[in-house]
Design an enzyme around this catalytic site. Sequence first.
Site, PDB file in Angstrom:
ATOM      1  N   ASN A 146      -0.233   4.591  -1.654  1.00 55.09           N
ATOM      2  CA  ASN A 146      -0.308   3.944  -2.967  1.00 55.09           C
ATOM      3  C   ASN A 146      -1.718   3.373  -3.060  1.00 55.09           C
ATOM      4  OD1 ASN A 146      -0.141   2.426  -5.271  1.00 55.09           O
ATOM      5  ND2 ASN A 146       1.314   0.922  -4.445  1.00 55.09           N
ATOM      6  N   TRP A 147      -2.543   4.060  -3.811  1.00 53.39           N
ATOM      7  CA  TRP A 147      -3.966   3.664  -3.878  1.00 53.39           C
ATOM      8  C   TRP A 147      -4.184   2.391  -4.690  1.00 53.39           C
ATOM      9  CZ3 TRP A 147      -7.526   8.575  -4.721  1.00 53.39           C
ATOM     10  CH2 TRP A 147      -7.336   9.454  -3.643  1.00 53.39           C
ATOM     11  N   LYS A 148      -3.192   2.009  -5.486  1.00 50.50           N
ATOM     12  CA  LYS A 148      -3.324   0.845  -6.384  1.00 50.50           C
ATOM     13  C   LYS A 148      -4.555   1.040  -7.290  1.00 50.50           C
ATOM     14  CE  LYS A 148      -0.803  -1.761  -2.965  1.00 50.50           C
ATOM     15  NZ  LYS A 148      -0.480  -3.023  -2.342  1.00 50.50           N
ATOM     16  N   HIS A 171       6.932  -1.595  -8.354  1.00 48.80           N
ATOM     17  CA  HIS A 171       6.156  -2.196  -7.268  1.00 48.80           C
ATOM     18  C   HIS A 171       6.106  -3.708  -7.474  1.00 48.80           C
ATOM     19  CE1 HIS A 171       2.855  -3.250  -4.631  1.00 48.80           C
ATOM     20  NE2 HIS A 171       3.139  -2.135  -3.980  1.00 48.80           N
ATOM     21  N   GLY A 227      -0.444   1.062   1.470  1.00 51.80           N
ATOM     22  CA  GLY A 227      -1.494   0.587   0.573  1.00 51.80           C
ATOM     23  C   GLY A 227      -2.857   0.758   1.215  1.00 51.80           C
ATOM     24  N   GLY A 228      -3.371  -0.330   1.769  1.00 47.85           N
ATOM     25  CA  GLY A 228      -4.732  -0.357   2.313  1.00 47.85           C
ATOM     26  C   GLY A 228      -5.079   0.813   3.230  1.00 47.85           C
ATOM     27  N   GLY A 267      -0.396  -6.322   1.898  1.00 44.55           N
ATOM     28  CA  GLY A 267      -1.814  -6.657   1.848  1.00 44.55           C
ATOM     29  C   GLY A 267      -2.174  -7.923   2.607  1.00 44.55           C
ATOM     30  N   GLU A 305       9.696  -3.006   0.431  1.00 49.01           N
ATOM     31  CA  GLU A 305       8.411  -3.663   0.628  1.00 49.01           C
ATOM     32  C   GLU A 305       8.578  -5.181   0.528  1.00 49.01           C
ATOM     33  OE1 GLU A 305       5.051  -0.595  -0.321  1.00 49.01           O
ATOM     34  OE2 GLU A 305       5.341  -1.974  -1.986  1.00 49.01           O
ATOM     35  N   SER A 341       1.613  -3.535   4.927  1.00 53.04           N
ATOM     36  CA  SER A 341       0.685  -3.594   6.064  1.00 53.04           C
ATOM     37  C   SER A 341       1.010  -2.571   7.160  1.00 53.04           C
ATOM     38  CB  SER A 341       0.625  -5.002   6.652  1.00 53.04           C
ATOM     39  OG  SER A 341       0.171  -5.926   5.674  1.00 53.04           O
ATOM     40  N   GLU A 363       3.797  -5.714  -7.254  1.00 58.46           N
ATOM     41  CA  GLU A 363       2.639  -6.177  -8.045  1.00 58.46           C
ATOM     42  C   GLU A 363       2.935  -6.057  -9.534  1.00 58.46           C
ATOM     43  OE1 GLU A 363      -0.163  -3.726  -5.976  1.00 58.46           O
ATOM     44  OE2 GLU A 363       0.119  -4.985  -4.212  1.00 58.46           O
TER      45      GLU A 363
END
Length: 256
Positions: A13-15, A98, A237-238, A176, A170, A216, A100
């Site tokens: 998930n590149w966000k 998500h 993510g990251g 993150g 999640e 993470s 976010e």
Amino acid sequence: MNKTLRQAIIAGNWKMNKNRAEAKELIEAMKPLVADANCGVVICVPFTNLETAMELTEGTNIKVGAENVHFEKSGAFTGEISADMLTEMGVEYVVIGHSERRQYFGETDHTVNLRTKAAVEAGLKPIVCVGEMLEDRENGITAELVAMQVKLALKDITKEQLKNIVIAYEPVWAIGTGKTATADQAAEVCGLIRETVASIYDKEAADAMTIQYGGSMNPKNAAELLGKEDIDGGLIGGASLKAPDFAAIVEAATKG
Ligand code: 13P
């Protein structure tokens, strides 16, 4: 429960990251590194990178996803993208609900359900995100809360449609932050999600469902998380923004 009944999927998930040139560079670097994966490999990218991602992944084992979808077919919804617009491009997956979006953009369990229905009806494969806030965990309501999110997200989804849905657990406090849920904590909630799905549908449907962990996940902790019976992949993510890290997680899933 039997892991062989379902597919492990590692999804990035590149966000809101990567311009077009950076997306191209990342995908080109990723392609050879994940080519031998025996798990599903998906990259969910910003809308502006979908076309680039579709072109560059053609003929590869990398599938492309979007990061959100609107639930109406068309109309006066400025700034929104419909499921048909995504399928027309050849997009296969879409991240829905998500945390976010729930935290910053007013997403609710109801709109998650509407988006999920619209997505499956259009032939997309939703990755539906659920998970508790730190406060929920501290108050001991993780199980009830996540079960409720799952039940509401899947309201009016048929057993046939369910085959195309992935759930990602999640925990919000692990996103993150560098704080991963322990493998046991993650496996416990993923197991609970599977039980919830079994209670709505049946054991066969639950056993066939891909349930990911996200928060993470990185090359160091992936093998332990993915080795758990109820964790069938990850929503990353990251670490999905660096080809070697993403590939190392794909490798861990390939072994797990
Ligand atoms: P991080 O892997 O950066 O914690 O993000 C997880 C996530 O939100 C994936 O959707």
